[in-house]
Motif scaffolding. Structure first.
Motif, PDB file in Angstrom:
ATOM      1  N   ASN A  62      -5.106   2.260   5.149  1.00  0.00           N
ATOM      2  CA  ASN A  62      -5.882   1.570   4.113  1.00  0.00           C
ATOM      3  C   ASN A  62      -5.774   0.053   4.197  1.00  0.00           C
ATOM      4  O   ASN A  62      -6.682  -0.662   3.771  1.00  0.00           O
ATOM      5  CB  ASN A  62      -5.418   2.036   2.729  1.00  0.00           C
ATOM      6  CG  ASN A  62      -5.706   3.508   2.482  1.00  0.00           C
ATOM      7  OD1 ASN A  62      -6.607   4.089   3.092  1.00  0.00           O
ATOM      8  ND2 ASN A  62      -4.937   4.134   1.589  1.00  0.00           N
ATOM      9  N   LYS A  99       2.691  11.067   4.203  1.00  0.00           N
ATOM     10  CA  LYS A  99       1.306  10.728   3.866  1.00  0.00           C
ATOM     11  C   LYS A  99       1.208   9.296   3.350  1.00  0.00           C
ATOM     12  O   LYS A  99       0.231   8.578   3.647  1.00  0.00           O
ATOM     13  CB  LYS A  99       0.800  11.706   2.791  1.00  0.00           C
ATOM     14  CG  LYS A  99      -0.687  11.582   2.479  1.00  0.00           C
ATOM     15  CD  LYS A  99      -1.549  12.035   3.637  1.00  0.00           C
ATOM     16  CE  LYS A  99      -3.011  12.080   3.256  1.00  0.00           C
ATOM     17  NZ  LYS A  99      -3.871  12.441   4.397  1.00  0.00           N
ATOM     18  N   ALA A 100       2.206   8.863   2.590  1.00  0.00           N
ATOM     19  CA  ALA A 100       2.203   7.497   2.054  1.00  0.00           C
ATOM     20  C   ALA A 100       2.256   6.472   3.190  1.00  0.00           C
ATOM     21  O   ALA A 100       1.547   5.455   3.169  1.00  0.00           O
ATOM     22  CB  ALA A 100       3.395   7.305   1.106  1.00  0.00           C
ATOM     23  N   VAL A 103       2.259  10.637  -3.867  1.00  0.00           N
ATOM     24  CA  VAL A 103       1.941  11.118  -2.520  1.00  0.00           C
ATOM     25  C   VAL A 103       3.234  11.287  -1.744  1.00  0.00           C
ATOM     26  O   VAL A 103       4.201  10.524  -1.919  1.00  0.00           O
ATOM     27  CB  VAL A 103       0.991  10.130  -1.795  1.00  0.00           C
ATOM     28  CG1 VAL A 103       0.698  10.582  -0.380  1.00  0.00           C
ATOM     29  CG2 VAL A 103      -0.295   9.990  -2.585  1.00  0.00           C
ATOM     30  N   ASN A 134      -1.199   6.588   4.986  1.00  0.00           N
ATOM     31  CA  ASN A 134      -2.253   5.952   4.178  1.00  0.00           C
ATOM     32  C   ASN A 134      -2.035   4.447   4.038  1.00  0.00           C
ATOM     33  O   ASN A 134      -2.989   3.666   4.003  1.00  0.00           O
ATOM     34  CB  ASN A 134      -2.308   6.596   2.781  1.00  0.00           C
ATOM     35  CG  ASN A 134      -2.836   8.016   2.839  1.00  0.00           C
ATOM     36  OD1 ASN A 134      -3.393   8.447   3.852  1.00  0.00           O
ATOM     37  ND2 ASN A 134      -2.658   8.765   1.751  1.00  0.00           N
ATOM     38  N   GLY A 135      -0.779   4.041   3.943  1.00  0.00           N
ATOM     39  CA  GLY A 135      -0.486   2.621   3.802  1.00  0.00           C
ATOM     40  C   GLY A 135      -1.003   1.809   4.989  1.00  0.00           C
ATOM     41  O   GLY A 135      -1.656   0.777   4.816  1.00  0.00           O
ATOM     42  N   ALA A 163       1.946   6.894  -6.725  1.00  0.00           N
ATOM     43  CA  ALA A 163       0.907   7.857  -7.109  1.00  0.00           C
ATOM     44  C   ALA A 163       1.350   9.292  -6.850  1.00  0.00           C
ATOM     45  O   ALA A 163       0.576  10.222  -7.076  1.00  0.00           O
ATOM     46  CB  ALA A 163      -0.392   7.566  -6.363  1.00  0.00           C
ATOM     47  N   GLU A 180       2.240   1.806  -3.414  1.00  0.00           N
ATOM     48  CA  GLU A 180       1.226   2.349  -4.311  1.00  0.00           C
ATOM     49  C   GLU A 180       1.071   3.848  -4.104  1.00  0.00           C
ATOM     50  O   GLU A 180       0.928   4.621  -5.076  1.00  0.00           O
ATOM     51  CB  GLU A 180      -0.111   1.641  -4.091  1.00  0.00           C
ATOM     52  CG  GLU A 180      -0.141   0.199  -4.579  1.00  0.00           C
ATOM     53  CD  GLU A 180      -1.451  -0.491  -4.245  1.00  0.00           C
ATOM     54  OE1 GLU A 180      -2.345   0.172  -3.661  1.00  0.00           O
ATOM     55  OE2 GLU A 180      -1.595  -1.689  -4.545  1.00  0.00           O
ATOM     56  N   GLU A 181       1.067   4.257  -2.828  1.00  0.00           N
ATOM     57  CA  GLU A 181       0.927   5.691  -2.537  1.00  0.00           C
ATOM     58  C   GLU A 181       2.123   6.467  -3.071  1.00  0.00           C
ATOM     59  O   GLU A 181       1.964   7.566  -3.637  1.00  0.00           O
ATOM     60  CB  GLU A 181       0.805   5.896  -1.014  1.00  0.00           C
ATOM     61  CG  GLU A 181      -0.443   5.305  -0.386  1.00  0.00           C
ATOM     62  CD  GLU A 181      -1.697   6.073  -0.785  1.00  0.00           C
ATOM     63  OE1 GLU A 181      -1.617   7.291  -0.983  1.00  0.00           O
ATOM     64  OE2 GLU A 181      -2.763   5.417  -0.917  1.00  0.00           O
ATOM     65  N   ARG A 232       0.839  -1.214   0.000  1.00  0.00           N
ATOM     66  CA  ARG A 232       0.000   0.000   0.000  1.00  0.00           C
ATOM     67  C   ARG A 232       0.868   1.256   0.000  1.00  0.00           C
ATOM     68  O   ARG A 232       0.580   2.236  -0.705  1.00  0.00           O
ATOM     69  CB  ARG A 232      -0.902   0.000   1.229  1.00  0.00           C
ATOM     70  CG  ARG A 232      -2.021  -1.030   1.198  1.00  0.00           C
ATOM     71  CD  ARG A 232      -3.177  -0.537   0.351  1.00  0.00           C
ATOM     72  NE  ARG A 232      -4.328  -1.413   0.474  1.00  0.00           N
ATOM     73  CZ  ARG A 232      -5.493  -1.183  -0.088  1.00  0.00           C
ATOM     74  NH1 ARG A 232      -5.662  -0.102  -0.845  1.00  0.00           N
ATOM     75  NH2 ARG A 232      -6.504  -2.022   0.060  1.00  0.00           N
ATOM     76  N   ILE A 233       1.931   1.222   0.813  1.00  0.00           N
ATOM     77  CA  ILE A 233       2.831   2.388   0.866  1.00  0.00           C
ATOM     78  C   ILE A 233       3.488   2.596  -0.504  1.00  0.00           C
ATOM     79  O   ILE A 233       3.605   3.740  -0.984  1.00  0.00           O
ATOM     80  CB  ILE A 233       3.892   2.189   1.956  1.00  0.00           C
ATOM     81  CG1 ILE A 233       3.222   2.165   3.342  1.00  0.00           C
ATOM     82  CG2 ILE A 233       4.953   3.286   1.904  1.00  0.00           C
ATOM     83  CD1 ILE A 233       4.188   1.841   4.478  1.00  0.00           C
TER      84      ILE A 233
END
Length: 615
Positions: free
Chosen positions: A548, A540-541, A536, A544-545, A534, A530-531, A527-528
Motif C-alpha cells: 500500500n 498480512k500486515a 490484520v 499490505n504495508g 485493524a 495501521e494494519e 502502514r504496517i
C-alpha cells in the motif's frame, strides 16, 4: 507464501551490496602528494626517464613512496607536500625543457582495487582546492584573421579567373575593397563574387571598386567557431597538467571558464592555458641558398625558421594553408608500420591544399607551429602582452597532389606522432586568449569544507539512527541498516561514473537523501502499524504495508526526480552537483527502502508464525 523472496532476489541484493562496498572502498585511502612527468611534444617518457628521475631524487636525498611509468607518464608519490614541492624543483631542473613536471594528488588506492578499475570520487574545486580561471577570447582578432584569409582567397580566385585588380585592402571592420582595372572587369568580378558569396559576405560595386562585407551570420559563425575551438584547445592543454576532472566550459559569448581541482602550481597552469598557438603550412624555399640566408641575406619572398632541433629552414613567405582548416588529425602507422599522422581538412581547406600542391609535387613542405606566449608585462592599454614564437615541427616531401586528406610521414616514434597529431588538432587557435579573472582555493579550505560536510552528514545520520531505533525498534534497526547501505551505494555510484564530481552542494544533496531514505521506511512502517491496529495478521500486515505504501513512495520520489533533472538541465556547476547526488540518492533510497528492508524483514519474519512485531 507471503513475505518470502525467491533466491535470485537475495543474490541480486548481495551482488549490489558487494559492488557498492567495492567501488566505495577507494575513498577510504585518501591521496598521495605526487609529481607527474610528461613529455613535451616529441619527448618520450620511458625507463630511461625513470632512471634519470630516480638518480636526481637520490642525489638530493629525497625519498619517494613509489615511482612508476604508466600510459606514457611518470608518477612519483611522496609522503608529504613539503617533500613533493622539493622533488618538483629537483626533477624540473634535471629534466630540462623537454619535459613537463606538474604537481598532482594521486589516489592511494591499493593495487587490488585498481585492478577492478575502482577509484575514489572526483572532488570539485571547493573540496579539493585548486585554481579558477576566467579567460576571454579576442574576438576582434578572430574577425581580423578571417578578413585576412578572405583577402588571400580573393587574390587566388581573381587570378585564376583572370580578373586583373590593382589592389585589395581592408576599409573597415568586416569590409574588404577590391579595386579592378576598369568598369567592365569590375562588373565581371561582381558577377563572379556574387556566385561564390553564399551567406558569407555581401557584394556591392561602385565603379571600378567592389566591396565585400561580411554578413552578420558569418561574423556570428566566426565568433562561435573561435570560442568552440579555443575550448577544445584548452581541454587538450589541461591534459598536460595532469588534472583528473577539470571543468572547461563556455561562459557568455566570448569567455571560457576553467576550473582545475587539485592543481597547486598556478604559475604552470597560467603558462600553459594562456599561451596562444596556430599552424601554417609553407613550401620550403629550394631556389635560394640557405647559407646566404644565415648570413643575413634572406630573399624578399622567404622567411628563415628554425626546427625544434635547432636546424635552420628557409621557407617561402606565402602561406599554403593555416591550421584553421584542420578538422581532425590522428596518429597511426603506414604500410611499413612506421609512425605517421593522418590529416583531414574541411572542404575549403581541401581546395586550397589541392591548388597549392598540384604544381609542387616532389618539393618539401614545412609545418610551422606558432605560439603567442605571455611575457609577464603589460602594454599601454593595460592588457598583458604576448611574444611570438615560431618553429618548424615537420618538413615533409609532397608525394602527390593533396586534397582534404593527406598524411605526414618521416616521424621518429609513435609518441612523437601522437604529440604531433595533438598539436595539429589543438593548434588552430583563431584568436589570442587572456586570463581576465583568477581565483585560488587553497587545499586547507577544501579540507575544511570536506570536514564540515562530513560532520553534517555524520551528525544528521546519528540523529536519524537514534530516532528510528527508539521509535520503530527492530524495524528501525533494519531501516538504519538500509540508511547506511544507501550512503555506501551513493558513494560507490559517484565513484563509478566517469564524469561525476563531488562538490560541497553535492554533499548537501547526500545529506538530504539521508532524510529522504528513511522517509520511505516511515511510510511503510506506519502502514504496517495501521494494519496491525485493524486486527490484520502479522504476515498480512507486513505484506499490505509494503504494497500500500509503494504508490505513495513512487509518486513522491518521481516528482523529486523531475525536480533534480530540471536543476541539472538548467543549473550552473554547484547546482548541477547538488542535482546529481540528489538524483542518485533518490534511486538508491528507493532501492534500499523498498527492496533492501523488505529482504531483511522477509528473512527475519517471512514464513514464520509470529504473534507480535517489534515496530
Amino acid at each position: 507464501m507471503l513475505n518470502k523472496y525467491p533466491l535470485w532476489k537475495y543474490l541480486m541484493l548481495i551482488v549490489v551490496v558487494v559492488i557498492g562496498f567495492l567501488y566505495a572502498a577507494p575513498n577510504l585511502y585518501g591521496e598521495d602528494p605526487a609529481i607527474q612527468v610528461s613529455g613535451v611534444r616529441s619527448a618520450v617518457v620511458d625507463n630511461s626517464t625513470l632512471d634519470k628521475v630516480r638518480a636526481a631524487l637520490k642525489e638530493d636525498g629525497i625519498t619517494a613512496k613509489s615511482i612508476a611509468v604508466e600510459n606514457g607518464l611518470l608518477l612519483a608519490r611522496f609522503s608529504d607536500t613539503e617533500t613533493q614541492l622539493k622533488a618538483q624543483e629537483v626533477v624540473t631542473k634535471a629534466m630540462g625543457d623537454d619535459y613537463s613536471v606538474a604537481l598532482n594528488l594521486a589516489p592511494a588506492t591499493p593495487a587490488w582495487l585498481r585492478d577492478v578499475h575502482a577509484s575514489p570520487m572526483k572532488l570539485g574545486l571547493d573540496l579539493r582546492g585548486g585554481v579558477h580561471f576566467l579567460m576571454q577570447v579576442d574576438m576582434p582578432e578572430a574577425i581580423t584573421k578571417a578578413e585576412n584569409d578572405l583577402q588571400t582567397d580573393l587574390r587566388t580566385n581573381l587570378r585564376e579567373e583572370k580578373l586583373r585588380y590593382t589592389g585589395i585592402r581592408r576599409i573597415g571592420e568586416g569590409k574588404i575593397k577590391v579595386t579592378l582595372r576598369d568598369d567592365e572587369t569590375a562588373e565581371q568580378a561582381e558577377t563572379f563574387l556574387k556566385k561564390s558569396a553564399g551567406t558569407d559576405y555581401q557584394v556591392d560595386r561602385d565603379g571600378k571598386d567592389v566591396v565585400l562585407t561580411l554578413t552578420p551570420t558569418r561574423i556570428k559563425e566566426i565568433r562561435e567557431y573561435a570560442l568552440s575551438q579555443n575550448i577544445t584547445i584548452i581541454r587538450n592543454r589541461v591534459n598536460e597538467l595532469g588534472v583528473a576532472e577539470p571543468l572547461v566550459q563556455r561562459q557568455g559569448t566570448d569567455r571560457i571558464l576553467v576550473e582545475l581541482p587539485g592543481v597547486q602550481d598556478t604559475a604552470r597552469a597560467k603558462e600553459i592555458l594562456g599561451a596562444t598557438a596556430t599552424l601554417e603550412f609553407h613550401l620550403v624555399d629550394t631556389q635560394h641558398d640557405l647559407g646566404d640566408a644565415l648570413n643575413g641575406h634572406v630573399p624578399p619572398g622567404s622567411v628563415l625558421y628554425k626546427s625544434r632541433d635547432g636546424r635552420p629552414v628557409l621557407a617561402e613567405k606565402r602561406i599554403m594553408l593555416t591550421g584553421d582548416h584542420i578538422q581532425d588529425a590522428q596518429s597511426g602507422f603506414d604500410e611499413y608500420q612506421r609512425p605517421q599522422v593522418n590529416i583531414k581538412l574541411d572542404s575549403q581547406g581541401g581546395d586550397m591544399m589541392s591548388r597549392a600542391t598540384k604544381d609542387n609535387i616532389g618539393k618539401p613542405m614545412a609545418t610551422v607551429f606558432i605560439e603567442y606566449k605571455p611575457t609577464g608585462e603589460k602594454g599601454p592599454d593595460g592588457k598583458p602582452t604576448l611574444k611570438k614564437v615560431e618553429e618548424v615541427i615537420q618538413v615533409a616531401t609532397i608525394q602527390a597532389r593533396l586534397g582534404r586528406s593527406f598524411r605526414i610521414t618521416g616521424i621518429n616514434t609513435p609518441q612523437e606522432a601522437h604529440n604531433l597529431s595533438l598539436l595539429l588538432r589543438a593548434g588552430a587557435l583563431l584568436a589570442p586568449i587572456q586570463i581576465v579573472e583568477e581565483r585560488t582555493v587553497g587545499p586547507s579550505l577544501g579540507a575544511q569544507n570536506i570536514q564540515d560536510g562530513m560532520n553534517s552528514l555524520i551528525y544528521g545520520s546519528i540523529a536519524i539512527l537514534i530516532f528510528m531505533a527508539i521509535y520503530y525498534r527492530a524495524f528501525g534497526l533494519v531501516a538504519n541498516l538500509a540508511l547506511v547501505m544507501n550512503v555506501v551505494l551513493i558513494v560507490g555510484i559517484m565513484s563509478l561514473i566517469p564524469g561525476a564530481t563531488l562538490t560541497l552542494p553535492g554533499i548537501a544533496g547526500i545529506v538530504l537523501t539521508v532524510g529522504m531514505s528513511v522517509d520511505a521506511n516511515v511510510l511503510i512502517f506506519e502502514r504496517i502499524r495501521e494494519e496491525l491496529n485493524a486486527g490484520v495478521g502479522v504476515q498480512k500486515a507486513i505484506h499490505n504495508g509494503y504494497s500500500n505504501a509503494l504508490s505513495t513512495i513512487a509518486d513522491a520520489n518521481i516528482t523529486t526526480m523531475i525536480t533534480a533533472l530540471i536543476l541539472f538541465g538548467i543549473g550552473s556547476g554547484p547546482v548541477k552537483g547538488f542535482a546529481v547526488t540528489l538524483a542518485i540518492g533518490i534511486l538508491t533510497s528507493m532501492f534500499t527502502a523498498i527492496v533492501g528492508t523488505r529482504a531483511v524483514i522477509n528473512l527475519i519474519y517471512g514464513g514464520r508464525r509470529v504473534e507480535k512485531l517489534s515496530i
